[in-house]
Design an enzyme around this catalytic site. Sequence first.
Site, mmCIF file in Angstrom:
data_model
loop_
_atom_site.group_PDB
_atom_site.id
_atom_site.type_symbol
_atom_site.label_atom_id
_atom_site.label_comp_id
_atom_site.label_asym_id
_atom_site.label_seq_id
_atom_site.Cartn_x
_atom_site.Cartn_y
_atom_site.Cartn_z
ATOM 1 N N LYS A 177 -10.628 -0.944 10.028
ATOM 2 C CA LYS A 177 -10.778 -2.149 9.206
ATOM 3 C C LYS A 177 -11.123 -3.365 10.059
ATOM 4 O O LYS A 177 -11.448 -4.430 9.524
ATOM 5 C CB LYS A 177 -9.502 -2.403 8.407
ATOM 6 C CG LYS A 177 -9.159 -1.285 7.418
ATOM 7 C CD LYS A 177 -7.895 -1.600 6.639
ATOM 8 C CE LYS A 177 -7.418 -0.403 5.841
ATOM 9 N NZ LYS A 177 -8.367 0.031 4.806
ATOM 10 N N CYS B 210 -4.665 2.338 -3.829
ATOM 11 C CA CYS B 210 -3.452 2.881 -3.194
ATOM 12 C C CYS B 210 -2.284 1.915 -3.374
ATOM 13 O O CYS B 210 -1.516 1.661 -2.441
ATOM 14 C CB CYS B 210 -3.679 3.184 -1.716
ATOM 15 S SG CYS B 210 -4.883 4.483 -1.426
ATOM 16 N N ASP C 93 3.165 -4.065 8.078
ATOM 17 C CA ASP C 93 1.869 -3.404 7.949
ATOM 18 C C ASP C 93 0.797 -4.451 8.207
ATOM 19 O O ASP C 93 0.579 -5.351 7.400
ATOM 20 C CB ASP C 93 1.739 -2.819 6.537
ATOM 21 C CG ASP C 93 0.365 -2.208 6.263
ATOM 22 O OD1 ASP C 93 -0.534 -2.324 7.111
ATOM 23 O OD2 ASP C 93 0.190 -1.628 5.169
ATOM 24 N N GLN D 93 -4.436 -5.302 7.014
ATOM 25 C CA GLN D 93 -5.345 -6.284 6.433
ATOM 26 C C GLN D 93 -5.280 -7.644 7.119
ATOM 27 O O GLN D 93 -6.090 -8.524 6.812
ATOM 28 C CB GLN D 93 -5.046 -6.438 4.938
ATOM 29 C CG GLN D 93 -5.213 -5.175 4.124
ATOM 30 C CD GLN D 93 -6.643 -4.680 4.044
ATOM 31 O OE1 GLN D 93 -7.592 -5.442 4.227
ATOM 32 N NE2 GLN D 93 -6.813 -3.399 3.781
ATOM 33 N N HIS E 94 0.859 -1.179 0.000
ATOM 34 C CA HIS E 94 0.000 0.000 0.000
ATOM 35 C C HIS E 94 0.898 1.233 0.000
ATOM 36 O O HIS E 94 2.030 1.200 0.479
ATOM 37 C CB HIS E 94 -0.871 -0.025 1.266
ATOM 38 C CG HIS E 94 -1.928 1.014 1.348
ATOM 39 N ND1 HIS E 94 -1.657 2.324 1.678
ATOM 40 C CD2 HIS E 94 -3.278 0.937 1.164
ATOM 41 C CE1 HIS E 94 -2.789 3.008 1.704
ATOM 42 N NE2 HIS E 94 -3.780 2.197 1.393
#
Length: 414
Positions: free
Chosen positions: A234, A372, A208, A211, A131
């Site tokens: 999220k 993104c 990261d 997700q 991302h």
Amino acid sequence: MNAQTSTPTVFDVQRIRADFPLLARSVHGKPLVYLDNANTSQKPASVIEAVNTHYREHNANVSRAVHQLGEEATAVYEGSRDKLARFINATSRNELILTSGTTQAINLVAYSYALPRLQPGDAILTTVMEHHANIVPWQLVAARSGATVKAAPIDERGELIVEKYLEMLTPEVKLACVTHVSNVLGTVNPVREIARECKKRGIALLVDGSQAMPHRPVDVQALGCDFYAITGHKMLGPTGTGALWAKREHLEAMPPFFGGGEMIREVRFSGTTFAAPPHKFEAGTPNIAGFVGLAAAIDYYESVGFEAIHAWEQNLLAYATDRLREIPGLRIFGEAKEKEPVISFLIEGAQATDMATLLDLQGIAVRSGHHCAHPLMQFYGVPATLRASLAFYNTREEIDAFIVALLKVRKLLM
């Protein structure tokens, strides 16, 4: 994957759906089918009520007042930190900096950890599937320091070429970065293996986790990384919430990124003494009610259980993938062996934005665009894709409605 995969029988998805008020609404006169969960998740009533109750009964600023409301607000806010720290198995609550989300968390590492260490000729390693939030901050600090940003490749299946990533961990690399789960491909990266190899080379690793957190249990101690970035909206929580987990030794050595109230011990014009981590990095009034809601979101995840969530979502992913493959001219991007319930695709001869717009008129909410992730789009040679991302409150019936609508849209655009 096989569309005949048996449906879990112990997961009461209708009971789950009843907890999410927005799922009951209609869009353009059609029942809403919400398949944009990688963008943001819907919120259960318990999260909404927790935020509402905070503003109705406990609203005050934190860590500033000795009156009753101030003490209550501080207690619930710091209690949210405790709950999140336990949720990811941090060794201490003081390793967890509460942020507005992953973007702020990564920028904190970029400016407070990386920039003071970077010299001309140094490098930061990331991947093609990242991302923009895990690319642009590194470019900004690299430009200021004379360092460079390198990107490890992926293959056509959307899997990281791990051996290439490890080969690129050369001595000039001062920080390595990788997404736990791709927001476009759903690919699950082997974070433990990468962290182990980074440690051998003395290179810090940032992950990261935006997700990953909504779909699987995360144990930062077991992963072995140095930094883990989290986004709350999220994972059933309010927008403007998130966190950075970091090893204590890094936080002790890092200078503050923001300056202002709350992050100090004493301020004099001759100099300022800063608070200990995590408060050293939390200047200003935080999103107190948001973190009250995030704590409620964690409670909800724990009430359902990730084992049940994972089984249901993987079943939906298999079913949706097989149904999409039935559509002529449809190309799926990202078919990794291990992936979370995210499917990006295109239909030959149709534009992603046109399809998304027409699907919306059928009540189907999906994402279109570059997500993104420009470098990833460039890798596949496309400007955009359509993305359907699933959550544990989705159903097979919704997938069927999505396929029916998609076939209608395809017919209109062909």
